[in-house]
Each structure stands twice: as structure tokens, then as C-alpha cells.
Design a protein around this motif. Structure first.
Motif, PDB file in Angstrom:
ATOM      1  N   SER A  83      14.979   7.627   9.659  1.00 22.37           N
ATOM      2  CA  SER A  83      15.328   6.706   8.571  1.00 22.37           C
ATOM      3  C   SER A  83      14.088   6.081   7.963  1.00 22.37           C
ATOM      4  N   GLU A  84      13.088   5.774   8.796  1.00 19.39           N
ATOM      5  CA  GLU A  84      11.844   5.202   8.281  1.00 19.39           C
ATOM      6  C   GLU A  84      11.127   6.188   7.363  1.00 19.39           C
ATOM      7  N   ALA A  85      11.088   7.451   7.788  1.00 22.42           N
ATOM      8  CA  ALA A  85      10.408   8.460   6.980  1.00 22.42           C
ATOM      9  C   ALA A  85      11.142   8.708   5.667  1.00 22.42           C
ATOM     10  N   LEU A  86      12.463   8.694   5.695  1.00 21.76           N
ATOM     11  CA  LEU A  86      13.234   8.870   4.464  1.00 21.76           C
ATOM     12  C   LEU A  86      13.001   7.707   3.513  1.00 21.76           C
ATOM     13  N   GLN A  87      12.923   6.496   4.061  1.00 23.92           N
ATOM     14  CA  GLN A  87      12.659   5.342   3.198  1.00 23.92           C
ATOM     15  C   GLN A  87      11.302   5.476   2.524  1.00 23.92           C
ATOM     16  N   GLN A  88      10.315   5.928   3.280  1.00 17.46           N
ATOM     17  CA  GLN A  88       8.989   6.154   2.695  1.00 17.46           C
ATOM     18  C   GLN A  88       9.072   7.167   1.564  1.00 17.46           C
ATOM     19  N   LYS A 294       2.560  -0.199  15.020  1.00 16.87           N
ATOM     20  CA  LYS A 294       1.803  -1.402  14.696  1.00 16.87           C
ATOM     21  C   LYS A 294       2.751  -2.524  14.302  1.00 16.87           C
ATOM     22  N   ALA A 295       2.212  -3.723  14.265  1.00 18.69           N
ATOM     23  CA  ALA A 295       3.007  -4.895  13.902  1.00 18.69           C
ATOM     24  C   ALA A 295       2.448  -5.514  12.631  1.00 18.69           C
ATOM     25  N   THR A 296       3.339  -5.932  11.758  1.00 20.40           N
ATOM     26  CA  THR A 296       2.956  -6.742  10.597  1.00 20.40           C
ATOM     27  C   THR A 296       3.184  -8.188  10.987  1.00 20.40           C
ATOM     28  N   TRP A 311       5.236   2.094   9.328  1.00 25.79           N
ATOM     29  CA  TRP A 311       4.011   2.809   9.708  1.00 25.79           C
ATOM     30  C   TRP A 311       3.329   3.468   8.518  1.00 25.79           C
ATOM     31  N   TRP A 312       4.055   3.699   7.433  1.00 24.95           N
ATOM     32  CA  TRP A 312       3.469   4.398   6.287  1.00 24.95           C
ATOM     33  C   TRP A 312       2.805   3.447   5.288  1.00 24.95           C
ATOM     34  N   VAL A 313       2.992   2.127   5.468  1.00 32.27           N
ATOM     35  CA  VAL A 313       2.538   1.158   4.467  1.00 32.27           C
ATOM     36  C   VAL A 313       1.092   0.765   4.705  1.00 32.27           C
ATOM     37  N   SER A 314       0.261   0.895   3.677  1.00 23.41           N
ATOM     38  CA  SER A 314      -1.104   0.381   3.728  1.00 23.41           C
ATOM     39  C   SER A 314      -1.216  -0.912   2.907  1.00 23.41           C
ATOM     40  N   ASN A 315      -0.517  -0.963   1.779  1.00 27.64           N
ATOM     41  CA  ASN A 315      -0.431  -2.179   0.966  1.00 27.64           C
ATOM     42  C   ASN A 315       0.769  -2.975   1.451  1.00 27.64           C
ATOM     43  N   LEU A 316       0.532  -4.128   2.097  1.00 28.60           N
ATOM     44  CA  LEU A 316       1.617  -4.864   2.735  1.00 28.60           C
ATOM     45  C   LEU A 316       2.636  -5.419   1.755  1.00 28.60           C
ATOM     46  N   SER A 317       2.322  -5.455   0.481  1.00 25.32           N
ATOM     47  CA  SER A 317       3.323  -5.885  -0.496  1.00 25.32           C
ATOM     48  C   SER A 317       4.479  -4.893  -0.560  1.00 25.32           C
ATOM     49  N   THR A 337      -0.690 -11.367   1.399  1.00 27.12           N
ATOM     50  CA  THR A 337      -2.128 -11.377   1.687  1.00 27.12           C
ATOM     51  C   THR A 337      -2.461 -12.208   2.920  1.00 27.12           C
ATOM     52  N   LYS A 338      -1.525 -13.029   3.371  1.00 30.92           N
ATOM     53  CA  LYS A 338      -1.728 -13.818   4.586  1.00 30.92           C
ATOM     54  C   LYS A 338      -1.311 -13.045   5.836  1.00 30.92           C
ATOM     55  N   HIS A 339      -0.893 -11.803   5.628  1.00 32.12           N
ATOM     56  CA  HIS A 339      -0.417 -10.970   6.725  1.00 32.12           C
ATOM     57  C   HIS A 339      -1.406  -9.849   7.019  1.00 32.12           C
ATOM     58  N   VAL A 340      -1.346  -9.365   8.229  1.00 28.90           N
ATOM     59  CA  VAL A 340      -2.136  -8.192   8.624  1.00 28.90           C
ATOM     60  C   VAL A 340      -1.216  -7.235   9.369  1.00 28.90           C
ATOM     61  N   LYS A 341      -1.598  -5.978   9.379  1.00 35.35           N
ATOM     62  CA  LYS A 341      -0.873  -4.976  10.165  1.00 35.35           C
ATOM     63  C   LYS A 341      -1.882  -4.259  11.045  1.00 35.35           C
ATOM     64  N   ASP A 342      -1.733  -4.401  12.344  1.00 37.44           N
ATOM     65  CA  ASP A 342      -2.642  -3.737  13.266  1.00 37.44           C
ATOM     66  C   ASP A 342      -1.931  -3.508  14.587  1.00 37.44           C
ATOM     67  N   SER A 343      -2.698  -3.151  15.596  1.00 37.45           N
ATOM     68  CA  SER A 343      -2.124  -2.809  16.904  1.00 37.45           C
ATOM     69  C   SER A 343      -2.057  -4.003  17.835  1.00 37.45           C
ATOM     70  N   ASN A 344      -1.852  -5.194  17.277  1.00 32.63           N
ATOM     71  CA  ASN A 344      -1.706  -6.414  18.078  1.00 32.63           C
ATOM     72  C   ASN A 344      -0.437  -7.137  17.655  1.00 32.63           C
ATOM     73  N   LYS A 345       0.122  -7.914  18.569  1.00 30.08           N
ATOM     74  CA  LYS A 345       1.294  -8.721  18.242  1.00 30.08           C
ATOM     75  C   LYS A 345       1.197 -10.062  18.979  1.00 30.08           C
ATOM     76  N   TYR A 346       1.924 -11.051  18.454  1.00 30.04           N
ATOM     77  CA  TYR A 346       1.957 -12.360  19.093  1.00 30.04           C
ATOM     78  C   TYR A 346       2.990 -12.359  20.222  1.00 30.04           C
ATOM     79  N   VAL A 347       2.592 -12.917  21.361  1.00 33.62           N
ATOM     80  CA  VAL A 347       3.480 -13.065  22.507  1.00 33.62           C
ATOM     81  C   VAL A 347       3.505 -14.543  22.882  1.00 33.62           C
TER      82      VAL A 347
END
Length: 465
Positions: A83-88, A294-296, A311-317, A337-347
Motif C-alpha cells: 500500500s505504501e508503494a502504491l501511494q508513492q 525511518k521515523a519522521t 520511506w519514499w519521501v525526501s521532501n517532508l512536505s 521544516t521543523k521535522h527530520v526523517k532519519d534512523s532515530n526515534k524518540y523513546v
């Protein structure tokens, strides 16, 4: 092209392309479509493939969207990636905007008509909007006999009638034998198979060419709503836990203040201990095949807004949880612009903290200077958290309601696993009408899926652990 793993979908696509390219029995050849990738890891993550076929001899061009088989050993997570790939694909600038047909591929010889197959059909239908209803075609593979098995037909009718609101359906049969290798002496025995295949494809494309293409806007909205629902519920769970821990800290502080009711400046050694919640950024523990997991997250609110993220988004908008450039999930509804997407998340974690009379004095100075004023301030903070929680519960409900209004099947696995949680939180808001509506939705979904419910519960526990 959608279907269960092992239905012969890839072979059918190959046969379809051979037909378009004009390959016939007398040519003594067979074209095999293969995918060549320079990077093996990239190839492993491509869950949807688009074939554009341009043949000079064909009166039309053909675009085939091939999805991986549903229900394989990788389970629910693999199906969600479809479903994610189809949305992309449906959202990207050079993607697909409309389709003529959704081809549901089924194996005519498969007599294992159990709950797993019902789950697969339901998951496939949950991908599309209600306006695709009349564009669903049934393609039966491995069918050498003239008539389809009655048991299979009854099963398909029973599974589809809940969502495709008519008793009629369009189906085509194929025997999938054209690609089989044969010696020269056996070639004649395959001629009938070839001739039948050519005739069946002719009928299939004659029918498809008469269909008006259908926009994928509603379907893309369904896929987006599912992602938003996952994100809202995930964020809400974290926020509720944070509110509960902050409330616990408040109660501990209140207890300490009660003990220190006769507090005076000269009580230099007064101390009290609280369990202080805090948020820590930790690496995402992903398996090797989930390298793109990854987490946004919002760095202002320190919240996971979308995990796992698009996973396919580079522009977070362009992220599924962003609307008009702002996040629909985080507390502050901050700009993308206040968001980041990387391999970390808040716990969320807690730590024992010892506070002193100095800490109390500092807190007093922040308010009017009285114990009562301090408690009022802390209580107001908790009330504000409750308001934010109610807002996110509303956001969850709106996503689920959109699915109920637009999706061919609203209660897929991705939404069913959230129903108990949403019902519980809507009860806390006091909206009994919504509670009744959600409980009725759950009752119907449970009856329709029966044996699947236990598997959903197991999957939910695994997801939460």
C-alpha cells in the motif's frame, strides 16, 4: 495486477506482454520480462513494478502495474509495504493518475478456500476507493477446463458481494501454459493452449478498451488516510503515556508539598524524590531488510509524528501526515521544516530525580509565590495535555471515518488493530454516539473475518512489543 502469492501473476503478465508484442505459436519463441538492477538491495525493496509496453503492431499502448503477492511468509508487514508503494506511485509527479481496471488474479485450481484467502481478498479491496468498484476484473489462472469450479465461484461471490454491490462480475480465464518448455515433437499439443490464450487475451483487451479510465484520487486518499491513522494512533499512545507520567510526577510533587506545608527558608536540607519523564533519541532497531525504516519526527515537540515514515519521501512536505506544509500529528502542528526523517526515534523514559528546597523555591518564584498557585499551574498543564489528547482522538476518528466513507473495505488489518484503542479513547471523550458506531463497525468486522481476529490480536501484540 493484484493477487495472492503463487497464483501465477508473473507468468500471466509475461503472457500478456507476449500477446501485445505479437508473439504467436508459429514464431517458436517466448519473451521473458526480467528486471535488471545494479544494486541488489534496491531490487529487494521494490515492491511495485510498472511495465510500459509499446508495440508497433498493437492498436494501443499498455501499462501494467505489478504488485507482489499478498499473504506470503513475511506476513502483514510485507502487505502493508504494498500500500505504501502504491501511494508513492499514485502521488509522484511522473506516477499513475488513472487506471482502466484492477485485475484480481486467482488460481482456479486452488481449493484451499480458508480464512487466509479471505484476508487476502479483503486486504486487496482495502487498497482502493469505492469508485473503483465497477473496475474490478477477475482473472483466473491455471484454468484448462471450460467452467470454473462452483465452490470457487461461490467463495468469490461471498467475499466480494459485501463491497462490490452487485451480483455480476466480469472474469477471464487463462491456462498459463504458453511459457512451458516443450520438445519439437510435443509442440502440436501446445497449439490449442496458445490459440486459447490468444483468444482470451483478445476478449480481455476488447473489454478493457471499452472501459473509461478512472481517476485514482479517491484511492490515493484512502491510502493516505490509512497512513495518517497509523501515525495518529502511534503518536497518541506516546502522548497518553507522557501525560500519565507527568501526572504521576505532579502527584509526587503534591505529596512533597503537603509534607512541607510548614516550609520555611531555613529548612536547608528538605529533599523529595520524583520519577521524572524525559524523551531520549535512540537508533531504530531495524532488521537488515528494513534498512529504509525511518521515523519522521518533530524536533520542536520532540515527538514521533510518523513511524515508520513514508520511506519514499525526501521532501517532508510530501509526507502523508503533512497538510498544507504543516504536521497534522505533533502537538504544535509544526511546519514540515521543523521535522527530520532519519534512523532515530524518540523513546519515553523515566529517571529518579532528587529535588531540594531550592527547586521548590524556584518553582514558587515562577508563579505568585504560594503553594496553591503552583498546584493550579501544574493542574492547568495537565488540562492542556488532556485537550491535546482529545484533539488527536478526533484526528484518529476522522481518519477512520474517511476510510468508512471512501474505501471499498474500511476495516483492513491496518485499521482493525486500532479499533479497541480508538473505542476506549472515544469513550473517554463522552461521545456515546461515536462509541456505538465504532462498536458496530468492530462487530461487523469480527463477524466477517472470524478466524482472522485471533491472528490480528497476535500481530497487535507483536507490534506493541
Amino acid at each position: 495486477m493484484v493477487g495472492e502469492t503463487g497464483t501465477g501473476k508473473s507468468t500471466l503478465i509475461n503472457a500478456m506482454i507476449n500477446y501485445i508484442m505479437g508473439v504467436r505459436w508459429e514464431h517458436k519463441m517466448w519473451l521473458e520480462v526480467t528486471e535488471i538492477s545494479e544494486h541488489q538491495t534496491e531490487s529487494q525493496t521494490k515492491v511495485v513494478t510498472v511495465y510500459d509496453v509499446y508495440a508497433p503492431s498493437s492498436p494501443f499502448n499498455l501499462t501494467v502495474i505489478d504488485t507482489p503477492g499478498f499473504g506470503d511468509t513475511e506476513g502483514f508487514d510485507k502487505d502493508k509495504r504494498v500500500s505504501e508503494a502504491l501511494q508513492q506511485l499514485f502521488r509522484s509527479e511522473d506516477g499513475i493518475r488513472e487506471i482502466h481496471a484492477v485485475c484480481l488474479v486467482l488460481n482456479a485450481t486452488d481449493v484451499r478456500l480458508h480464512e487466509r484467502k479471505r484476508y487476502i481478498l479483503d486486504e486487496i479491496l482495502s487498497l482502493f476507493g469505492k469508485d473503483i468498484e465497477k473496475h474490478i476484473l477477475l482473472l483466473f489462472t491455471h484454468q484448462e477446463k471450460k467452467n470454473l469450479p462452483k465452490r470457487l465461484i461461490n467463495f468469490i461471490k461471498e467475499s466480494l458481494i459485501k463491497y462490490v454491490k452487485n451480483d455480476e462480475y466480469v472474469c477471464f480465464t487463462f491456462d498459463n501454459c504458453q511459457s512451458e518448455y516443450c520438445d519439437e515433437k510435443d509442440r502440436e499439443s501446445y497449439k490449442t493452449s496458445w490459440d486459447n490464450g490468444i483468444e482470451n487475451f483478445r476478449k480481455f483487451f476488447d473489454y478493457v478498451n471499452k472501459i473509461n479510465p478512472k481517476s485514482l484520487d479517491m484511492t490515493e486518499g484512502v491510502l493516505r488516510a490509512r497512513k495518517q491513522l497509523d501515525a495518529c494512533v502511534g503518536n497518541l499512545r506516546d502522548r497518553i503515556r507522557w501525560a500519565e507520567l507527568k501526572k504521576q510526577e505532579l502527584e509526587q510533587t503534591k505529596t512533597a508539598l503537603d509534607k512541607c506545608e510548614n516550609y520555611k527558608e531555613e529548612q536547608k536540607n528538605f529533599q523529595y524524590e520524583v520519577d521524572e519523564p524525559y524523551k531520549k533519541l535512540v537508533p531504530i532497531n531495524a532488521s537488515w531488510w528494513e534498512w529504509s525504516k525511518k521515523a519522521t519526527r518533530c524536533e520542536v515537540c520532540e515527538e514521533n509524528c510518523h513511524y515508520p515514515g513514508c520511506w519514499w519521501v525526501s521532501n517532508l512536505s510530501k509526507c502523508s501526515v503533512m497538510t498544507e506544509g504543516k504536521c497534522t500529528v505533533c502537538t504544535g502542528r509544526c511546519h514540515h521544516t521543523k521535522h527530520v526523517k532519519d534512523s532515530n526515534k524518540y523513546v519515553i523514559k523515566t529517571r529518579k530525580v532528587t529535588k531540594t528546597n531550592y527547586d521548590l523555591k524556584k518553582q514558587y518564584e515562577e508563579v505568585v509565590g504560594e503553594k496553591k498557585s503552583l498546584m493550579i499551574k501544574l493542574e492547568k498543564d495537565i488540562q492542556q495535555m488532556e485537550k491535546e489528547k482529545i484533539r488527536l482522538v478526533e484526528e484518529c476518528y476522522q481518519c477512520l471515518e474517511k476510510l468508512m466513507e471512501t474505501a471499498l473495505k474500511s476495516t483492513s488489518i491496518s485499521s482493525f488493530i486500532h479499533l479497541d484503542f480508538i473505542i476506549e479513547k472515544v469513550k473517554e471523550t463522552g461521545n456515546q454516539e461515536r462509541v456505538r458506531k465504532l462498536e458496530e463497525l468492530k462487530r461487523r468486522a469480527t463477524e466477517e473475518n472470524r478466524g482472522l481476529v485471533e491472528r490480528v490480536c497476535v500481530y497487535t501484540q507483536q507490534m506493541m512489543s
